[in-house]
Design an enzyme around this catalytic site. Structure first.
Site, PDB file in Angstrom:
ATOM      1  N   THR A   1       7.183  52.382  -5.958  1.00  0.00           N
ATOM      2  CA  THR A   1       6.795  50.993  -5.705  1.00  0.00           C
ATOM      3  C   THR A   1       5.633  50.895  -4.717  1.00  0.00           C
ATOM      4  OG1 THR A   1       8.673  50.950  -4.191  1.00  0.00           O
ATOM      5  CG2 THR A   1       8.968  49.859  -6.298  1.00  0.00           C
TER       6      THR A   1
ATOM      7  N   HIS B   1       7.966  56.310   2.880  1.00  0.00           N
ATOM      8  CA  HIS B   1       8.111  56.031   4.311  1.00  0.00           C
ATOM      9  C   HIS B   1       9.288  56.844   4.835  1.00  0.00           C
ATOM     10  CE1 HIS B   1      11.451  53.334   3.287  1.00  0.00           C
ATOM     11  NE2 HIS B   1      10.652  52.720   2.422  1.00  0.00           N
TER      12      HIS B   1
ATOM     13  N   HIS C   1      12.675  57.435   3.215  1.00  0.00           N
ATOM     14  CA  HIS C   1      12.850  58.378   2.099  1.00  0.00           C
ATOM     15  C   HIS C   1      13.108  59.813   2.584  1.00  0.00           C
ATOM     16  CE1 HIS C   1      10.200  55.256   0.105  1.00  0.00           C
ATOM     17  NE2 HIS C   1      11.160  55.370  -0.783  1.00  0.00           N
TER      18      HIS C   1
ATOM     19  N   LYS D   1      19.833  45.618  -2.701  1.00  0.00           N
ATOM     20  CA  LYS D   1      18.720  44.652  -2.707  1.00  0.00           C
ATOM     21  C   LYS D   1      19.276  43.244  -2.918  1.00  0.00           C
ATOM     22  CE  LYS D   1      15.702  48.112  -2.902  1.00  0.00           C
ATOM     23  NZ  LYS D   1      16.626  49.217  -3.094  1.00  0.00           N
TER      24      LYS D   1
ATOM     25  N   ARG E   1      12.778  43.077  -7.740  1.00  0.00           N
ATOM     26  CA  ARG E   1      11.472  43.490  -7.228  1.00  0.00           C
ATOM     27  C   ARG E   1      10.378  43.229  -8.258  1.00  0.00           C
ATOM     28  NH1 ARG E   1      12.823  49.805  -6.896  1.00  0.00           N
ATOM     29  NH2 ARG E   1      13.992  48.915  -5.210  1.00  0.00           N
TER      30      ARG E   1
ATOM     31  N   GLN F   1      19.332  54.751 -15.294  1.00  0.00           N
ATOM     32  CA  GLN F   1      19.439  55.886 -14.369  1.00  0.00           C
ATOM     33  C   GLN F   1      20.397  56.928 -14.925  1.00  0.00           C
ATOM     34  OE1 GLN F   1      19.677  54.900 -10.197  1.00  0.00           O
ATOM     35  NE2 GLN F   1      20.683  56.822  -9.680  1.00  0.00           N
TER      36      GLN F   1
ATOM     37  N   ASP G   1      23.984  54.556  -1.192  1.00  0.00           N
ATOM     38  CA  ASP G   1      23.978  53.293  -1.942  1.00  0.00           C
ATOM     39  C   ASP G   1      23.801  53.531  -3.443  1.00  0.00           C
ATOM     40  OD1 ASP G   1      21.368  54.205  -1.598  1.00  0.00           O
ATOM     41  OD2 ASP G   1      20.509  52.189  -1.542  1.00  0.00           O
TER      42      ASP G   1
ATOM     43  N   LYS H   1      18.754  49.104  11.061  1.00  0.00           N
ATOM     44  CA  LYS H   1      18.159  49.929  10.008  1.00  0.00           C
ATOM     45  C   LYS H   1      17.159  50.920  10.597  1.00  0.00           C
ATOM     46  CE  LYS H   1      16.473  49.525   5.313  1.00  0.00           C
ATOM     47  NZ  LYS H   1      16.118  48.621   4.224  1.00  0.00           N
TER      48      LYS H   1
ATOM     49  N   LYS I   1      12.455  51.065  10.486  1.00  0.00           N
ATOM     50  CA  LYS I   1      11.754  49.782  10.512  1.00  0.00           C
ATOM     51  C   LYS I   1      11.342  49.475  11.951  1.00  0.00           C
ATOM     52  CE  LYS I   1      12.369  47.918   6.272  1.00  0.00           C
ATOM     53  NZ  LYS I   1      11.328  47.347   5.438  1.00  0.00           N
ATOM     54  N   THR I   2      10.119  49.003  12.123  1.00  0.00           N
ATOM     55  CA  THR I   2       9.671  48.544  13.427  1.00  0.00           C
ATOM     56  C   THR I   2       9.229  47.099  13.271  1.00  0.00           C
ATOM     57  OG1 THR I   2       7.372  49.176  13.070  1.00  0.00           O
ATOM     58  CG2 THR I   2       8.836  50.878  13.950  1.00  0.00           C
TER      59      THR I   2
END
Length: 432
Positions: free
Chosen positions: A40, A45, A48, A82, A86, A178, A199, A236, A239-240
């Site tokens: 995506t 990041h 992953h 989610k 998306r 999947q 998840d 989480k 994330k910043t």
């Protein structure tokens, strides 16, 4: 003797769920295992990274890793975790993102050489693009009941109102797509194990069930998940305030990447150094012990930041990040400042007071420029006194004279002046 992959994950805190028989299979033979990632974006990041490190450990334990880029499934979106559907991507964007991701993953896995367990990258778009809806209904749909699919936690969460828009048919069928990936890889690559985040457990077990119902009860395939990484406070990971920490240096500079790891808490550093590095247990245990003797030295954070920055970027990028950190927090020279690229300079001095002046204001004495045009100092008298006491620096060099003329030759990157007042107070003057 090759390491035991499951044991390796256990002591690192990287094992969440595992199907019975998985460990026995891994000890019996070289196993081909895959992990899927959605293309995506044109960069992974750090969210992953746990999955990628699983593949790295798998290969180091003598097994064969496959990374599956979800070119087809990325066009749909996975409901797991989610709250909304998306955006769908076009072919050109997907291909670009896939190539960028492969370059990043190649730093963790060995794709070259003649070893039977060399890594591979596959894209499910390659086998899904000519797969018609009728094929899908006949080959996949008839084997898995709606009741089975409805029972999945990810589906239930979306149906029970935690999402605004419910669940589309497209996303409902995601677990079958999947699952078909696993079936395809089993038949064409002898892939017997799927890895993923916790998840994904529901989607992964749909795959093992589809294989069993399609090929017979004597065909065994397995699933293994890593926990979803959080921070010690439960928030989480990765994330910043400014968003994700990316592996692509154009999205997140190596300096900012390095600083992220350097600034994690002691508890997080102790967990992360096991998950995000390849250091051996003995080395990590010694580092933990050393850190506990004097937490103020931040032994764990420094080693963690070094290992991950070198692995994701390079030794050179790490050295530059350390040097950049010293500009703000330690002793450094004008030469260090001049080596910085513009984005790193802005990252370092993010949050310090900034002033903008026009280029025609240059040519003035420092005393005028830094009191009237950019109010770094409250008055000329205050500035004169500080300069005389050696307390003012321009671009990391002591300002010797209060009335020194500031010209375009003083600019860093042709547009910045860095004024330092005392040891810790910085001001960035941007000349436009």
């Amino acid at each position: 003797m090759k390491k035991n992959f499951v044991e390796e994950l256990k002591w690192r805190g990287m094992l969440a769920q595992i199907m019975p028989g998985t460990e026995e299979l891994l000890q019996r033979e070289m196993v081909t295992a895959y992990l899927g990632t959605d293309p995506t974006a044109d960069s992974l990041h750090i969210g992953h990274l746990c999955g990628i490190m699983m593949l790295r450990h798998l290969q180091r334990c003598g097994h064969k890793p496959i990374i599956l880029v979800g070119g087809a499934t990325g066009m749909i979106g996975d409901p797991s975790g989610k709250s909304q559907e998306r955006n769908l991507l076009d072919d050109k964007t997907l291909y670009h993102n896939q190539e960028c991701i492969k370059r990043q993953v190649a730093k963790f896995l060995d794709f070259d050489g003649n070893e039977p367990n060399k890594a591979e990258m596959v894209n499910n778009y390659d086998w899904m693009k000519d797969f018609t809806f009728l094929d899908f209904a006949r080959v996949v749909g008839k084997h898995i009941t709606v009741n089975y699919m409805m029972a999945k936690e990810s589906v239930q969460q979306r149906l029970n109102g935690t999402a605004r828009d419910g669940l589309s048919f497209t996303e409902f069928t995601y677990q079958l797509l999947q699952g078909y990936d696993f079936l395809y890889l089993y038949e064409h690559k002898n892939c017997k194990l799927q890895l993923g985040g916790n998840d994904q457990w529901g989607n992964m077990t749909t795959g093992t069930e589809l294989i069993r119902r399609t090929l017979g009860n004597d065909v065994e395939t397995f699933a293994l998940t890593c926990p979803l990484i959080t921070k010690a406070d439960g928030k989480k990971f990765g994330k910043t305030e400014s968003g994700n920490i990316w592996l692509d240096p154009k999205r997140t500079t190596p300096y900012k990447f390095y600083q992220f790891w350097l600034n994690v808490s002691d508890d997080d550093a102790e967990r992360y150094i096991k998950i995000f590095t390849s250091l051996e247990k003995e080395t990590i245990d010694a580092l933990v012990e050393e850190h506990k003797q004097d937490p103020g030295r931040r032994t764990l954070q420094k080693r963690l930041a070094e290992e991950v920055t070198v692995m994701v970027h390079s030794r050179e990028a790490f050295d530059t990040a350390v040097e950049a950190s010293n500009i703000l927090f330690g002793k450094s020279t004008k030469d260090s400042l001049l080596k910085l690229d513009e984005q790193t300079l802005l990252d370092i001095f993010e949050g310090v007071p900034q002033f903008e002046i026009s280029a025609d204001k240059l040519g003035q004495p420092a005393g005028d420029l830094f009191t009237q045009e950019a109010a770094v100092f409250a008055s000329k008298g205050e500035m004169r006194k500080l300069v005389q006491g050696g307390g003012v620096s321009l671009n990391k060099e002591k300002l010797a004279a209060f009335d020194r003329i500031i010209t375009s030759d003083d600019l860093i990157d042709g547009k910045y002046l860095l004024v330092q007042r005392g040891k810790k107070n910085y001001y960035l003057v941007i000349v436009k």
